[in-house]
Design a protein around this motif. Sequence first.
Motif, PDB file in Angstrom:
ATOM      1  N   SER A  26       0.839  -1.195   0.000  1.00 31.25           N
ATOM      2  CA  SER A  26       0.000   0.000   0.000  1.00 31.25           C
ATOM      3  C   SER A  26       0.877   1.248   0.000  1.00 31.25           C
ATOM      4  N   ARG A  27       0.246   2.391  -0.302  1.00 32.75           N
ATOM      5  CA  ARG A  27       0.975   3.659  -0.281  1.00 32.75           C
ATOM      6  C   ARG A  27       1.463   3.988   1.119  1.00 32.75           C
ATOM      7  N   THR A  28       0.644   3.675   2.120  1.00 29.19           N
ATOM      8  CA  THR A  28       1.046   3.977   3.500  1.00 29.19           C
ATOM      9  C   THR A  28       2.288   3.174   3.877  1.00 29.19           C
ATOM     10  N   GLU A  29       2.308   1.909   3.542  1.00 28.99           N
ATOM     11  CA  GLU A  29       3.482   1.093   3.858  1.00 28.99           C
ATOM     12  C   GLU A  29       4.705   1.582   3.091  1.00 28.99           C
ATOM     13  N   ARG A  30       4.516   2.013   1.835  1.00 31.69           N
ATOM     14  CA  ARG A  30       5.648   2.551   1.064  1.00 31.69           C
ATOM     15  C   ARG A  30       6.199   3.808   1.725  1.00 31.69           C
ATOM     16  N   ARG A  31       5.282   4.674   2.204  1.00 32.04           N
ATOM     17  CA  ARG A  31       5.732   5.889   2.888  1.00 32.04           C
ATOM     18  C   ARG A  31       6.504   5.557   4.156  1.00 32.04           C
ATOM     19  N   LEU A  32       6.018   4.588   4.910  1.00 34.15           N
ATOM     20  CA  LEU A  32       6.697   4.204   6.147  1.00 34.15           C
ATOM     21  C   LEU A  32       8.094   3.648   5.868  1.00 34.15           C
ATOM     22  N   VAL A  33       8.224   2.889   4.784  1.00 33.19           N
ATOM     23  CA  VAL A  33       9.544   2.364   4.427  1.00 33.19           C
ATOM     24  C   VAL A  33      10.488   3.497   4.054  1.00 33.19           C
ATOM     25  N   HIS A  34      10.000   4.469   3.272  1.00 36.35           N
ATOM     26  CA  HIS A  34      10.853   5.601   2.887  1.00 36.35           C
ATOM     27  C   HIS A  34      11.280   6.401   4.117  1.00 36.35           C
ATOM     28  N   GLU A  35      10.364   6.602   5.060  1.00 33.17           N
ATOM     29  CA  GLU A  35      10.725   7.333   6.278  1.00 33.17           C
ATOM     30  C   GLU A  35      11.794   6.588   7.067  1.00 33.17           C
ATOM     31  N   TRP A  36      11.645   5.266   7.136  1.00 32.31           N
ATOM     32  CA  TRP A  36      12.662   4.477   7.850  1.00 32.31           C
ATOM     33  C   TRP A  36      14.001   4.550   7.134  1.00 32.31           C
ATOM     34  N   ALA A  37      13.985   4.432   5.780  1.00 35.83           N
ATOM     35  CA  ALA A  37      15.235   4.434   5.012  1.00 35.83           C
ATOM     36  C   ALA A  37      15.975   5.766   5.155  1.00 35.83           C
ATOM     37  N   GLU A  38      15.227   6.875   5.229  1.00 35.11           N
ATOM     38  CA  GLU A  38      15.878   8.179   5.387  1.00 35.11           C
ATOM     39  C   GLU A  38      16.659   8.258   6.692  1.00 35.11           C
ATOM     40  N   GLN A  39      16.186   7.553   7.712  1.00 35.79           N
ATOM     41  CA  GLN A  39      16.890   7.559   8.991  1.00 35.79           C
ATOM     42  C   GLN A  39      18.003   6.511   9.042  1.00 35.79           C
ATOM     43  N   ALA A  40      17.714   5.298   8.559  1.00 32.16           N
ATOM     44  CA  ALA A  40      18.682   4.205   8.689  1.00 32.16           C
ATOM     45  C   ALA A  40      19.744   4.227   7.607  1.00 32.16           C
ATOM     46  N   HIS A  41      19.380   4.624   6.366  1.00 32.57           N
ATOM     47  CA  HIS A  41      20.325   4.618   5.244  1.00 32.57           C
ATOM     48  C   HIS A  41      20.098   5.862   4.399  1.00 32.57           C
ATOM     49  N   PRO A  42      20.520   7.028   4.878  1.00 33.34           N
ATOM     50  CA  PRO A  42      20.324   8.270   4.105  1.00 33.34           C
ATOM     51  C   PRO A  42      20.925   8.143   2.703  1.00 33.34           C
ATOM     52  N   ALA A  43      20.227   8.665   1.732  1.00 35.02           N
ATOM     53  CA  ALA A  43      20.659   8.686   0.330  1.00 35.02           C
ATOM     54  C   ALA A  43      20.632   7.315  -0.331  1.00 35.02           C
ATOM     55  N   ALA A  44      20.126   6.271   0.355  1.00 33.11           N
ATOM     56  CA  ALA A  44      20.039   4.951  -0.267  1.00 33.11           C
ATOM     57  C   ALA A  44      18.898   4.924  -1.279  1.00 33.11           C
ATOM     58  N   ALA A  45      19.062   4.135  -2.305  1.00 34.21           N
ATOM     59  CA  ALA A  45      17.986   3.922  -3.267  1.00 34.21           C
ATOM     60  C   ALA A  45      16.932   3.015  -2.635  1.00 34.21           C
ATOM     61  N   VAL A  46      15.667   3.316  -2.861  1.00 37.75           N
ATOM     62  CA  VAL A  46      14.564   2.513  -2.321  1.00 37.75           C
ATOM     63  C   VAL A  46      13.771   1.954  -3.493  1.00 37.75           C
ATOM     64  N   LEU A  47      13.775   0.624  -3.615  1.00 37.38           N
ATOM     65  CA  LEU A  47      13.107  -0.045  -4.728  1.00 37.38           C
ATOM     66  C   LEU A  47      12.127  -1.089  -4.204  1.00 37.38           C
ATOM     67  N   SER A  48      11.122  -1.395  -5.010  1.00 36.66           N
ATOM     68  CA  SER A  48      10.200  -2.491  -4.701  1.00 36.66           C
ATOM     69  C   SER A  48      10.694  -3.761  -5.375  1.00 36.66           C
ATOM     70  N   VAL A  49      10.434  -4.890  -4.736  1.00 38.19           N
ATOM     71  CA  VAL A  49      10.815  -6.161  -5.354  1.00 38.19           C
ATOM     72  C   VAL A  49      10.027  -6.394  -6.635  1.00 38.19           C
ATOM     73  N   TYR A  50       8.944  -5.654  -6.822  1.00 42.60           N
ATOM     74  CA  TYR A  50       8.123  -5.808  -8.017  1.00 42.60           C
ATOM     75  C   TYR A  50       8.472  -4.786  -9.094  1.00 42.60           C
ATOM     76  N   ASP A  51       9.412  -3.860  -8.815  1.00 41.97           N
ATOM     77  CA  ASP A  51       9.822  -2.859  -9.797  1.00 41.97           C
ATOM     78  C   ASP A  51      10.629  -3.495 -10.920  1.00 41.97           C
ATOM     79  N   ASP A  52      10.632  -2.825 -12.037  1.00 36.15           N
ATOM     80  CA  ASP A  52      11.450  -3.259 -13.174  1.00 36.15           C
ATOM     81  C   ASP A  52      12.811  -2.583 -13.056  1.00 36.15           C
TER      82      ASP A  52
END
Length: 675
Positions: A26-52
Motif C-alpha cells: 500500500s501507499r502507507t506502507e511505502r511511505r513508512l519504508v521511505h521514512e525508515w530508510a531516510e533515517q537508517a540509510h540516508p541517500a540509499a535507493a529505495v526499490l520495490s521487489v516488483y519494480d522493473d
Amino acid sequence: MTSDPVPALPPPRSLGDVVVLHDVRSRTERRLVHEWAEQAHPAAAVLSVYDDWSADTLDDTTLLVPVRIAWSAPPRGSGDVLAHLTPRRPWSIVQPTLARKAPRSVNVIVGEPARLAALRRLFSTGHDGGGSLEEFVAHSAVLAADRAERRLIGDRYKVPRRMAEQIAGSGPLCRKIATLAETTGRPVEELRAEVRDHLNELVAVQSPAAIDAYRAVLAPMHARAWNVHVNEDRLEHLRHLNRSHALIFLPAHRSYSDPLVLGEVLHAQDFPRNHILGGNNMAIWPIGPLGKRAGVVFIRRVTGDNAVYKLALREYLAHLASKRFNLEWYIEGGRTRTGKLRPPKLGLLSYLTRALDEGRTDDVQLVPVSIAYDHLHEVTALSEEQGGGTKAAEGARWLARYVLGQSGHRGNAWVEFGEPFSLRQALDDAGEGTARLEKVAFRICDGINQATPITPTALVTLALLGARDRAMTLAEVRRVTLPLLDYLARRGREGPAASLRSDGVLADTLNQLVEVGVATRFSGGPMPVWVVRPGQHRVAAFYRNGAVHHLLIRALVELALLELASGEPTDDPLEAALSEALRLRDVLKFEFFFPPTAQFRDEVEAELKLIDPTWHEHACTEAGAMRLLATSQVLVAHRAFVLRRAPGGLRGAAVQGPGGRPRRRGLPRRVPRSR
C-alpha cells in the motif's frame, strides 16, 4: 515504530551503495519504508521487489537490505484500542489512521542484508535452469523478510512466497522437463508452460490474515462439537525434532473436521503451520479460496496418465521437503467407513521417498497421529455408504448441512501422536524389493493404531455388540467392561475408557448412545436395559472398531491356545502357539495392520505370560488350555471377530474382521464361549 537492527557488515564504498528492497502492499506502507530508510540509510535507493530494475546498474559491492512493514497489536494496557481491533493485514484505507493513532502497531521488518556479489554467486550455482538474476534477488529479499517477520509473529506463520516461480525455474525441474520432452515428443516450452500452470494450481501460500480468517470461518465445523484433549508431553518431543527435521503428520481420517481439530492443536502449541495435502473435492467456497491461502494444497483426486501433473506435484512436494516445511496428509486417502484404518495409499509417500533418494532433503520424521471422537455426526452417512449408499457430493448445501450438524456438543475428542520415526531409517529397515513402501506404510498405520486411545464409547459398544441382539442391564455391561479395563490397565492401554469404572460415567455413556440414536433404552421392567437399535449395528461397529485392534493379539492368543490344546502333543508349546498365531495373522492380514514379524512374536509371547507366567505347563492338554482361559477373567476373541459357521464345522469357518470381507480360512475347532 520499531525495527530489527541491521547485522554489522563491512561498510560499502559509499552511502549510494545501499539499496533498500521493500515488499509492501500500500501507499502507507511505502511511505513508512521511505521514512525508515531516510533515517537508517540516508541517500540509499529505495526499490520495490516488483519494480522493473536491472542488476547491471548496481556494483557487485552494493548492499541490498530487504524491508517489510508488519502490523501487530501493541502490549495489553497500552491504550491503543484501534490497533487491538485491526487484523494483521489491515485494509489500506485504515492504515494511515492506524499508523498515526497506534504507532506501536507498526513494525519495520528488516531482513538480513546481502552483497550483490554473494547473491550473484548463489544464483549461478543454484538456479541454472531459468529465471533472471533480478527475479532471484527479489525472491531472496522476500524470503529474508519472511524469516525476520517470523521473529515477530511466531513460527505458526511460516510464509512461503513466489514458490511457483521458484520451482518452475529450478535446474532439476528444467532437466526433468527436457527428459519428458524427449519421451513424449512435445516441445520443451509447451511442457514448461503446462508445469507452471499445474504449479499455480497446486501451490499454497500461508498468509497470516488468511490463516486467521480460515480458522474463524471454519470454526463452526468443529469448535462447538468436542472438548479436545492432547498429550502435551509428546508435543514437546516433536518440537525438539522439528528444530532439525521437517515433520510429516499422518493422521487417521475419521471426519471432515480432522484437519481443523489437528490444526487448532498445533496452532495453540505454536508449531509452524502444516501444508495440508487433500483432495480438490473440498475446494468449495469458502474452503477453497481461503484454504489455498492458509496452506491447504488441493490435489486432483484422479490424475490418470497425466505425467506432467504428476511431475509438478512431485517437484512441489520435494521442494516443500527441501525447505523443511511441515506436511500433513491422510494416508488412507479418504475417511474410514468402518472405524478401522483403510489400506494405505502410497502415491505421496513414494514422491517423498523419491525426494529423499534424489538428495533433495536429508531426512524427514514421519509422525503417526490418531484423532478419536466420542461421537461423530457424520458416522450415519459413513455407515450408509459402507452399506452401498451413495456418497453426498461436497458443495455449498452440503457444507451448510454439515455445519448445522456440528452445532451441538458431541463429547470429547482425543488427539494423540504416535512415536515418530525417520523415513530414511524406515526405508533401510524395509530393505529392497517391491514391498519396500508398503512396509513403511504399514509401520505408519500400526503407529496410528498404537496411538489410538480406547474411548468410553468404543468399550461400551464392544460390550453391546458382543451380546448380539440381547439387551443388557447396567450390571451386565459392567461385568464385561470392568475385566476389560483391568486387562487394559495391565497392558498400559486403559486411556480415557478408565472413566467407565464409575457407574455414573458408564450409565452416561450408554445414555449418550441412546441420544445419538445408536442404542435403545427400555425402562419398563425391574431395571433399565440397553440394546443396539435395529439398523444401527454398523454405526455401533464403527465406534467399536476404533479400539478393537488393541485386543487383536489377545484374541489370536486365545484361539492359538485352543488349537494347541486340541492338536498333537508337543515338546515346545511356545513355538506351536507362535506358529498358530502367525497362521491366524495370515488369515487376517487384509483386515488388520500387524507389527513386523519379530515384534509380533514378542507380543504374542508377552500376552501368553500375561494370561499365566506358567502357561506352557498347562497348555499341552485340552483341560489345561480351557482352565487357562477360564481363569483369565476376560475373553475377547468372540467380540473381536465375527465367526460364521460353515459346512464341515468351525474348522472351515469364515473369519470376518469388523466391517471387512470374509476370509474363508481355517480356525480352531472350538472357540471361546461368549461371556
